[in-house]
Motif scaffolding. Structure first.
Motif, PDB file in Angstrom:
ATOM      1  N   ALA A  11     -16.126  35.818  36.331  1.00 12.01           N
ATOM      2  CA  ALA A  11     -15.782  34.683  35.480  1.00 12.01           C
ATOM      3  C   ALA A  11     -14.298  34.408  35.586  1.00 12.01           C
ATOM      4  O   ALA A  11     -13.510  35.314  35.875  1.00 12.01           O
ATOM      5  CB  ALA A  11     -16.146  34.970  34.025  1.00 12.01           C
ATOM      6  N   GLU A  12     -13.940  33.146  35.354  1.00 14.36           N
ATOM      7  CA  GLU A  12     -12.527  32.806  35.224  1.00 14.36           C
ATOM      8  C   GLU A  12     -12.180  32.798  33.746  1.00 14.36           C
ATOM      9  O   GLU A  12     -12.885  32.184  32.940  1.00 14.36           O
ATOM     10  CB  GLU A  12     -12.215  31.435  35.841  1.00 14.36           C
ATOM     11  CG  GLU A  12     -10.751  31.036  35.626  1.00 14.36           C
ATOM     12  CD  GLU A  12     -10.331  29.760  36.353  1.00 14.36           C
ATOM     13  OE1 GLU A  12     -11.200  29.064  36.909  1.00 14.36           O
ATOM     14  OE2 GLU A  12      -9.112  29.482  36.353  1.00 14.36           O
ATOM     15  N   ALA A  13     -11.105  33.496  33.388  1.00 11.97           N
ATOM     16  CA  ALA A  13     -10.629  33.519  32.009  1.00 11.97           C
ATOM     17  C   ALA A  13      -9.774  32.279  31.769  1.00 11.97           C
ATOM     18  O   ALA A  13      -8.856  31.999  32.543  1.00 11.97           O
ATOM     19  CB  ALA A  13      -9.808  34.780  31.760  1.00 11.97           C
ATOM     20  N   LEU A  14     -10.085  31.520  30.720  1.00 10.31           N
ATOM     21  CA  LEU A  14      -9.345  30.289  30.423  1.00 10.31           C
ATOM     22  C   LEU A  14      -8.912  30.282  28.963  1.00 10.31           C
ATOM     23  O   LEU A  14      -9.721  30.544  28.060  1.00 10.31           O
ATOM     24  CB  LEU A  14     -10.216  29.071  30.738  1.00 10.31           C
ATOM     25  CG  LEU A  14     -10.528  28.894  32.240  1.00 10.31           C
ATOM     26  CD1 LEU A  14     -11.795  28.072  32.458  1.00 10.31           C
ATOM     27  CD2 LEU A  14      -9.339  28.279  32.968  1.00 10.31           C
ATOM     28  N   LEU A  15      -7.636  30.019  28.732  1.00  5.94           N
ATOM     29  CA  LEU A  15      -7.095  30.026  27.377  1.00  5.94           C
ATOM     30  C   LEU A  15      -7.633  28.880  26.540  1.00  5.94           C
ATOM     31  O   LEU A  15      -7.801  27.768  27.045  1.00  5.94           O
ATOM     32  CB  LEU A  15      -5.566  29.911  27.433  1.00  5.94           C
ATOM     33  CG  LEU A  15      -4.754  31.196  27.496  1.00  5.94           C
ATOM     34  CD1 LEU A  15      -3.293  30.877  27.827  1.00  5.94           C
ATOM     35  CD2 LEU A  15      -4.844  31.978  26.189  1.00  5.94           C
ATOM     36  N   ARG A  16      -7.884  29.144  25.288  1.00  5.58           N
ATOM     37  CA  ARG A  16      -8.250  28.106  24.322  1.00  5.58           C
ATOM     38  C   ARG A  16      -7.357  28.240  23.104  1.00  5.58           C
ATOM     39  O   ARG A  16      -7.173  29.336  22.592  1.00  5.58           O
ATOM     40  CB  ARG A  16      -9.730  28.254  23.927  1.00  5.58           C
ATOM     41  CG  ARG A  16     -10.703  27.926  25.067  1.00  5.58           C
ATOM     42  CD  ARG A  16     -10.633  26.451  25.433  1.00  5.58           C
ATOM     43  NE  ARG A  16     -11.476  26.061  26.561  1.00  5.58           N
ATOM     44  CZ  ARG A  16     -11.055  25.960  27.832  1.00  5.58           C
ATOM     45  NH1 ARG A  16      -9.820  26.255  28.151  1.00  5.58           N
ATOM     46  NH2 ARG A  16     -11.878  25.544  28.785  1.00  5.58           N
ATOM     47  N   TRP A  17      -6.795  27.102  22.690  1.00  5.11           N
ATOM     48  CA  TRP A  17      -5.921  27.081  21.514  1.00  5.11           C
ATOM     49  C   TRP A  17      -6.582  26.253  20.419  1.00  5.11           C
ATOM     50  O   TRP A  17      -6.702  25.050  20.549  1.00  5.11           O
ATOM     51  CB  TRP A  17      -4.562  26.508  21.881  1.00  5.11           C
ATOM     52  CG  TRP A  17      -3.614  26.355  20.712  1.00  5.11           C
ATOM     53  CD1 TRP A  17      -3.714  26.912  19.463  1.00  5.11           C
ATOM     54  CD2 TRP A  17      -2.403  25.581  20.702  1.00  5.11           C
ATOM     55  NE1 TRP A  17      -2.649  26.541  18.679  1.00  5.11           N
ATOM     56  CE2 TRP A  17      -1.825  25.727  19.413  1.00  5.11           C
ATOM     57  CE3 TRP A  17      -1.744  24.803  21.648  1.00  5.11           C
ATOM     58  CZ2 TRP A  17      -0.635  25.105  19.050  1.00  5.11           C
ATOM     59  CZ3 TRP A  17      -0.552  24.169  21.301  1.00  5.11           C
ATOM     60  CH2 TRP A  17      -0.004  24.329  20.004  1.00  5.11           C
ATOM     61  N   LYS A  18      -7.009  26.953  19.373  1.00  6.73           N
ATOM     62  CA  LYS A  18      -7.627  26.285  18.233  1.00  6.73           C
ATOM     63  C   LYS A  18      -6.622  26.296  17.106  1.00  6.73           C
ATOM     64  O   LYS A  18      -6.283  27.349  16.572  1.00  6.73           O
ATOM     65  CB  LYS A  18      -8.901  27.028  17.841  1.00  6.73           C
ATOM     66  CG  LYS A  18      -9.860  26.224  17.000  1.00  6.73           C
ATOM     67  CD  LYS A  18     -11.117  27.046  16.733  1.00  6.73           C
ATOM     68  CE  LYS A  18     -12.059  26.303  15.819  1.00  6.73           C
ATOM     69  NZ  LYS A  18     -13.211  27.140  15.459  1.00  6.73           N
TER      70      LYS A  18
END
Ligand code: C2E
Ligand code: MG
Ligand code: MG
Ligand code: MG
Length: 277
Positions: free
Chosen positions: A58-65
């Motif tokens: 998997a590719e790790a992708l940042l999420r900003w909530k």
């Protein structure tokens, strides 16, 4: 008259610049707070072997909530994190988080699954970067080859030799390296050849129209280049079955895209794995 209108445009332009600067500073301040308050998450987008259909990583992708519940796109906040230097601490957190996920996947019986993380130029410029990455794999007791760093061609823009040396060191420790968004940025073929790469990622822009007549030439050329360099080739941004079938015909090894799955939280990725391997 011309002069007057130019002056007017200049004042207008300057106002716009100031607004943009203020907006940027506000966003950076909010990002700093939200990172400290642990509101950044690392999501995972599955990557599959094109022949078997099995999940290989998997590719790790940042999420900003943000506190008000809105997601801000990494396309917006990553450049700000780079500009402000925040990417150093955030990037370090991402690498350690990915390593801990690799460990937890392993203990759930998915020891063959690797995780890729995106790495920005300012991270490479810190002289403890290489040691920190190696240390993270040791701290979390994971096989280093299960961690992959995704770099872009642009990382070679200044001080390419520094970057090449760092990557060679990381590779010696067993860490995997992928070239992301290939074909969209600056690249010097001579340095490219010196990079210790494992995988080549074909950018979504070359995949979107791939199944239309006469539109596959760039993707095909990149896939052939990767194969001749003995690299695993992964295509990103597959959204339709026609693109998948075309890529099969070209001999592409692996795929990633909304057609298979969107990025998801770690627990959902574990469920996805259980259903797709
Ligand atoms: P990228 O590394 O090229 O990541 C792939 C992007 O394409 C992701 O966008 C992903 O959600 C999106 N994508 C994947 N499959 C499809 C598809 O089938 N269709 C469409 N339309 N899009 C698809 P995302 O998550 O918004 O990330 C954007 C960029 O932000 C990434 O591009 C990467 O450059 C950067 N980024 C994300 N996370 C990190 C991070 O932890 N560190 C750094 N330095 N950069 C990051
Ligand atoms: Mg990437
Ligand atoms: Mg990419
Ligand atoms: Mg991209």
């Amino acid at each position: 008259l011309a002069k007057k209108s130019n002056q007017f445009h200049f004042v207008y332009y300057q106002q716009e610049m100031e607004e943009k600067t203020l907006w940027r500073l506000g966003m950076i301040r909010q990002l700093r707070t939200d990172f400290a308050e642990k509101r950044l998450e690392l999501w995972y987008q599955p990557q599959l072997n094109l022949n078997t259909g099995k999940v290989i990583g998997a590719e790790a992708l940042l999420r900003w909530k943000t506190a008000d519940g809105n997601f801000i796109s990494p396309a917006i906040f990553i450049p700000l994190a780079e500009y402000s230097g925040l990417i150093i601490d955030i990037g370090d957190w991402v690498i350690n988080k990915a390593c801990s996920t690799i460990k937890s996947l392993e203990s759930n019986g998915f020891g063959h699954v690797g995780i890729s993380v995106n790495v920005s130029i300012p991270q490479f410029k810190k002289d403890n970067f290489v040691d920190n990455v190696i240390q993270a794999t040791k701290t979390h007791k994971i096989p280093p080859n299960k961690l992959e760093l995704e770099i872009t061609e642009n990382i070679l823009m200044d001080e390419p030799q520094v970057v090449v040396d760092a990557l060679v060191k990381l590779k010696k420790e067993g860490i995997s390296i992928a070239l992301d968004d290939f074909g969209t940025g600056y690249s010097s073929m001579s340095y490219l050849q010196q990079l210790p790469l494992d995988r080549l990622k074909v950018d979504r822009s070359f995949i979107t129209h791939i199944a239309e007549p006469g539109k596959a030439i760039i993707a095909e050329t990149i896939i052939n280049l990767g194969k001749q360099m003995n690299l695993t080739v992964i295509a990103e941004g597959i959204e339709e079955v026609a693109q998948q079938e075309y890529l099969k015909g070209l001999g592409c090894d692996e795929v990633q895209g909304f057609f298979y799955a969107k990025p998801m939280p770690e627990n959902e990725f574990l469920t996805f794995l259980k259903n797709n391997s």
